[in-house]
Scaffold this motif. Sequence first.
Motif: not given
Length: 267
Positions: A220-244
């Motif tokens: 989720f981002w600000n309560g909204r689900p991110l379609s196709d994002a993988a929770p197990l590999s998801f990481e926050v990079l900072g300044r609003g960026y993230a990746r899986d």
Amino acid sequence: TELMMTRLHRLTRFAAMKRTARTGWLPILLTLPIFLVCLPSQPVAAITPSRVTARYPAGFGTPPMNYSKDAWRVWFRGREVVDAVPSSFVDLGDGYGKDAWRAFFEGRPVIDAAAQSFTVLCDGYARDAWRIYWCGRPVADAAPSSFETLGWGYARDAWRVFWNGQPLSEVAPSSFEVLGDGYAHDAWRVFWSGQPLSEVTPSSFEVLGDGYAHDAWRVFWNGRPLSDAAPLSFEVLGRGYARDAWRVWFRGRELPGASPSDFLPQY
């Protein structure tokens, strides 16, 4: 002021010396409007500003001082606070202030508030001996004796949970916990900014930062689900960026073509 008085004295002496029977005291009278215009509208001491001194209560951030006063009046951000008494007025923070008789929020009176027992909590909340207030308005059915603020706009008493002064329905106060970034949960549900999130598992829910969070199945981002994002590999990079393992996001928006394996924000 002394300079203006000296000039007026010299001017009146000169006019008196030139007085004739025909003109009389007219030259002197003509100098009076000039003198009256030059005089200040109030004593210099009355327009010397002084800041209201008060210790801010601990809360969610420390706001700047919003109230100012002189010997006769109180102002909130340049607007006069009607009926405030400067001699007893203190700035309480978060937009609140009080004198010996009234409490104010953003320069307007808090109706029926008891000034003697009035204190500021945080996140816009305040209390007196009988009521809880949010942004100067009474919070219906809140119990002052057990009321506590939790951060991010959330608060609770022994019976209810509140967000920005509004009660949340079907929430268990005893198990309610604020996680950060606007997220919170009790034993059964997860919330963002007071709104319940559907199909989320509280037991596995975790806040990652920058508005991102996940449970065992979704991100989720600000309560909204991110379609196709993988929770197990998801990481926050900072300044609003993230990746899986497959995608890169910025503030919850997927960046087409970005390579997650070597993507790094430049600081």
